[in-house]
Scaffold this active site. Sequence first.
Site, short mmCIF file in Angstrom:
data_model
loop_
_atom_site.label_atom_id
_atom_site.label_comp_id
_atom_site.label_asym_id
_atom_site.label_seq_id
_atom_site.Cartn_x
_atom_site.Cartn_y
_atom_site.Cartn_z
N ASP A 42 27.42 37.43 38.55
CA ASP A 42 28.06 36.53 39.51
C ASP A 42 27.97 37.08 40.93
O ASP A 42 28.66 38.04 41.28
CB ASP A 42 29.52 36.35 39.10
CG ASP A 42 30.32 35.51 40.07
OD1 ASP A 42 29.72 34.69 40.79
OD2 ASP A 42 31.56 35.66 40.09
N SER A 92 31.47 37.23 43.21
CA SER A 92 32.60 38.16 43.04
C SER A 92 32.02 39.57 42.91
O SER A 92 30.81 39.73 42.79
CB SER A 92 33.44 37.79 41.81
OG SER A 92 32.71 37.98 40.60
N ASN A 111 33.63 42.44 41.00
CA ASN A 111 34.14 43.34 39.96
C ASN A 111 33.50 43.05 38.61
O ASN A 111 33.17 41.90 38.32
CB ASN A 111 35.66 43.19 39.82
CG ASN A 111 36.41 43.75 41.02
OD1 ASN A 111 36.51 43.09 42.05
ND2 ASN A 111 36.92 44.96 40.89
N TRP A 121 34.41 42.95 34.72
CA TRP A 121 35.51 42.99 33.75
C TRP A 121 35.07 42.38 32.42
O TRP A 121 34.20 41.52 32.38
CB TRP A 121 36.77 42.29 34.27
CG TRP A 121 36.67 40.80 34.49
CD1 TRP A 121 36.45 40.16 35.68
CD2 TRP A 121 36.79 39.76 33.50
NE1 TRP A 121 36.42 38.80 35.50
CE2 TRP A 121 36.62 38.52 34.18
CE3 TRP A 121 37.03 39.76 32.13
CZ2 TRP A 121 36.68 37.29 33.51
CZ3 TRP A 121 37.08 38.53 31.46
CH2 TRP A 121 36.91 37.32 32.16
N TYR A 170 42.09 33.16 39.92
CA TYR A 170 41.14 32.06 39.70
C TYR A 170 41.90 30.75 39.85
O TYR A 170 43.14 30.73 39.86
CB TYR A 170 40.52 32.14 38.30
CG TYR A 170 39.56 33.29 38.11
CD1 TYR A 170 38.26 33.22 38.60
CD2 TYR A 170 39.94 34.45 37.45
CE1 TYR A 170 37.37 34.27 38.43
CE2 TYR A 170 39.05 35.51 37.28
CZ TYR A 170 37.77 35.41 37.78
OH TYR A 170 36.91 36.45 37.61
N ASP A 213 25.51 31.43 45.32
CA ASP A 213 26.40 31.90 44.26
C ASP A 213 25.89 31.58 42.86
O ASP A 213 25.97 30.45 42.40
CB ASP A 213 27.78 31.26 44.48
CG ASP A 213 28.82 31.75 43.50
OD1 ASP A 213 28.54 32.69 42.74
OD2 ASP A 213 29.94 31.19 43.50
N THR A 243 28.40 29.82 40.16
CA THR A 243 28.90 28.44 40.29
C THR A 243 27.83 27.48 39.80
O THR A 243 26.68 27.57 40.21
CB THR A 243 29.27 28.14 41.77
OG1 THR A 243 30.36 28.98 42.15
CG2 THR A 243 29.69 26.69 41.95
#
Length: 345
Positions: free
Chosen positions: A49, A52, A54, A56, A92, A234, A237
């Site tokens: 992505d 963003s 991070n 996780w 989010y 992006d 998306t």
Amino acid sequence: NLQQKYSGQASFDVETTGHGVPLSDYMDAQYYGEIQLGTPPQSFQVVFDTGSSNLWVPSTHCDSIACFLHSRYDATKSKSYKANGTTFAIQYGSGSLEGVISQDTLIVGDLKIPKVDFAESTKEPGMAFVFGKFDGIFGLAYDTIAVKHVVPPFYEMVNKGLLDEPLFGVWMTHAGDDGEPGGEVLFGGINEEKFSGEITWAPVIRKGYWEVELQGVTLDGRALPVKTRRAAIDTGTSLIAVGTEEADAINKRIGGTKNFAGQYTVDCQSLSTLPAITFTFGGKDFSLTPDDYILKVSGGPFGGGEQCVSGFMGLDIPAPAGPLWIVGDVFLRKYYTIYDLGNNR
């Protein structure tokens, strides 16, 4: 960071520079690939992505429904795990995803990256993650927007000297029925086999998202009076999200009507009559035909036949981040995209 698909050459030796990860494509709405964490490795499917920063994955300490339905990281089963314990949250639209920072060895393609900080999610909000084909998110945006200032995994690859070039290339396509992947993320190089044409570079104008100047938008050659002059490119998306006023204007021109979910649908019979929509980035025009920007979806929310959904949705992003266009997979399926951290373009 945008690449037009026509004549010409790029000057990168793909054979020696690239570390590729194939992407799976679910209904042209979710693109995700495999990574591994820990020793021995635990596998996860993640969305790569660029919106963003991070990394996780779900944790065995998570009791949200979404976590039970996905692969969960178990720190007790990894010899290379190191506790950090800093709490973590990302907001989010559907709620706050919460977790704790941990450190372990990360494997991406053929790259093995020791001592990478990532988040184990302990609470996942809403239903969005329940139905996701992916387990977690692999953030590829700038470190300036990383929650808790965690060093993003792509920066770890660069900082530890694992890449020949501090960039990555993204190829997305329609998933074929013949077992072909739905795309590829290539770290440290560019895959020339996935495009033809000259590279058009657009400078990054703000280091957060991969944000470039939106120099113009036309429908069938007529300029659209867009107020927003910034666009985030992006990968995370599915559609192209624009301000609600601009979304209404574009969808009015293509005969789109808004449904109860806020999506615009168009008459599938009208596709041959719809205009091309052209974006200008880096002084070059990038056109999308109706076949590019209209998604054909089988069976609407209540079943039934094929629906045609506009690739342009309304989303007002407040200042200081917005106003901003978010140019997602509808565009990236057509144009090979290169994110060049070394030159911020």
